[in-house]
Enzyme design. Structure first.
Site, PDB file in Angstrom:
ATOM      1  N   ASP A   1      -0.136   3.488  -6.176  1.00 15.95           N
ATOM      2  CA  ASP A   1       1.015   3.549  -5.254  1.00 15.95           C
ATOM      3  C   ASP A   1       2.291   3.118  -5.978  1.00 15.95           C
ATOM      4  O   ASP A   1       3.031   2.261  -5.485  1.00 15.95           O
ATOM      5  CB  ASP A   1       0.755   2.675  -4.031  1.00 15.95           C
ATOM      6  CG  ASP A   1       1.726   2.975  -2.894  1.00 15.95           C
ATOM      7  OD1 ASP A   1       2.330   4.069  -2.895  1.00 15.95           O
ATOM      8  OD2 ASP A   1       1.883   2.118  -2.000  1.00 15.95           O
TER       9      ASP A   1
ATOM     10  N   LYS B   1       1.668 -11.912   1.729  1.00 21.73           N
ATOM     11  CA  LYS B   1       1.620 -10.596   2.368  1.00 21.73           C
ATOM     12  C   LYS B   1       0.432 -10.548   3.310  1.00 21.73           C
ATOM     13  O   LYS B   1      -0.713 -10.792   2.908  1.00 21.73           O
ATOM     14  CB  LYS B   1       1.508  -9.478   1.333  1.00 21.73           C
ATOM     15  CG  LYS B   1       1.528  -8.087   1.971  1.00 21.73           C
ATOM     16  CD  LYS B   1       1.823  -6.995   0.977  1.00 21.73           C
ATOM     17  CE  LYS B   1       2.024  -5.670   1.661  1.00 21.73           C
ATOM     18  NZ  LYS B   1       2.422  -4.595   0.722  1.00 21.73           N
TER      19      LYS B   1
END
Length: 434
Positions: A151, A51
């Site tokens: 999150d 990522k």
């Protein structure tokens, strides 16, 4: 996903930065915080996911430092329902704007929980309970190690295509965004909100700096609510309206919205969605045990919620009583000082002590304004007497208006040498001190 020009450029830059260790194959997906690429580890010959953090975020030096620190912490987590982090690093020149911030993690073949919910408009009851239980267990493990996700949402839950096992990903990224250094600097003004409005806890939506694992419990409750109902818990025309609902509104009990959900599961989700963090599950492990055993506290029943504990009501009543006393005491004192005397007080007003003028004693001489001597009025407390004991008795005071001459007397200053009976000068003679 088809490679966009920006993704192609980013892939080329990433290949140039990590080409010695990894072969970059293609982009898997992109989000607000970065883009994920599928790569292959040359040394271990295994697929990995890399990522790359968004360039707008990577341009901040404080964020880069916090991200690498969080990556080192997350890399220590080892749980069957948490995506493992293998490595993290920084490549390029930050000064020229070509810096790449990335981390290498476990590759999970399959789909995300978002794909499953959108495709089936809800999940099977047994599978939903199993997913929710495993995610709660993973959060309990992370919170024990001092890591709050911040999150939790269906997009960050990956479902293994071979085993169906759910895995949480993106630990540490939101934490790095929300944390501040000693100067209190935070990542703001970059065009997005830290967290997703549809899955924010009330304390996170209100901007509180210090939140704990119970914020993740609330977000997991929102995910579970959507898994059973097929729709988000709160919706609105804008992100601001959804955030306002997260702070102020309580969702409809899950048992009233979905009829076939087990009462114990509905009660567990309802408890996770309490606005007050103290009313939620204290940990993810506790929630996981409740989902596994079906044991929920008596405060929650199918489709209903019991009122708040008496402890909270008692505390509110005590605070209200203290506030009332704080207001009432000075008000009562002010009224007593400013109001006229009552009938009972008027009978004793002015005070009976000191009712005789100070210049009216037994040795008072004549007054030039009158024909005869100025005779004082007798004290109302005792009859007039000419005995020596009466003369020594301390006379009472009266107002000056009741005297016959109206002159203010001069009191003798030598109180110790003079007898107890007050000695006063004549009204006609000038004042003098002895």
């Amino acid at each position: 996903m088809p490679d966009s020009p920006a993704a192609s450029d980013l892939l080329a830059s990433l290949q140039a930065a990590v080409g010695a260790q990894y072969d970059i194959e293609r982009a898997l997906g992109a989000g607000g915080m970065g883009t994920v690429f599928l790569a292959r580890d040359r040394t271990l010959e295994r697929p990995v996911a890399i990522k790359v953090i968004s360039p707008e975020l990577a341009a901040s030096k404080p964020f880069r430092q916090r991200f690498l620190q969080e990556a080192r912490t997350v890399a220590k987590l080892r749980h069957p329902n948490i995506v493992a982090v293998y490595a993290a690093g920084e490549a390029g020149d930050p000064a020229s704007g070509t810096s790449l911030l990335y981390f290498v993690m476990e590759y999970v073949p399959g789909e995300s929980l978002r794909d499953l919910i959108d495709r089936e408009r809800g999940c099977d009851t047994a599978r939903s309970i199993a997913i929710l239980r495993d995610l709660a267990s993973a959060l309990g493990y992370a919170h024990t190690n001092g890591i709050v996700h911040r999150d939790i949402k269906p997009e960050n839950v990956l479902l293994d295509g071979n085993t169906g096992r759910p895995l949480l990903t993106d630990f540490g990224v939101a934490q790095a965004l929300s944390s501040g250094d000693g100067g209190g600097e935070r990542m703001t003004g970059v065009g997005f909100i830290i967290g997703s409005p549809s899955y924010m806890s009330p304390e996170q939506a209100s901007g509180e700096r210090e939140i704990d694992g119970r914020s993740d419990i609330y977000s997991l409750g929102l995910v579970g609510y959507e898994m059973f109902s097929g729709q988000p818990t709160f919706t609105g025309p804008s992100a601001v309206s959804v955030i306002a609902k997260q702070i102020t509104e309580r969702p409809t009990p899950l048992a009233e919205r979905v009829k076939d959900v087990p009462p114990e599961v509905a009660a567990a989700i309802d408890r996770a969605l309490e606005k007050d963090p103290a009313m939620r599950w204290s940990s993810g492990s506790e929630m996981a045990r409740a989902l596994e055993t079906g044991v929920v506290t008596a405060q929650y029943t199918a489709g209903t919620r019991a009122p708040a504990p008496p402890r909270n009501r008692t505390r509110i009543a005590l605070l209200a009583a203290v506030a009332a006393l704080v207001v009432a005491i000075p008000v009562g004192w002010w009224r007593q000082r400013s109001s006229p005397p009552s009938a009972t007080r008027a009978a004793r007003w002015p005070p009976t002590r000191r009712t005789t003028p100070r210049h009216h004693a037994t040795r008072h001489t004549g007054c030039p304004t009158r024909a005869g001597p100025c005779t004082p009025a007798p004290s109302p407390r005792a009859p007039a007497s000419t005995s020596s004991s009466a003369r020594r008795r301390r006379p009472t005071r009266r107002t000056h208006a009741s005297s016959s001459c109206g002159r203010r007397p001069t009191r003798s200053s030598s109180r110790r040498s003079a007898p107890r009976a007050r000695r006063w000068q004549s009204c006609a003679t000038p004042r003098r001190r002895r």
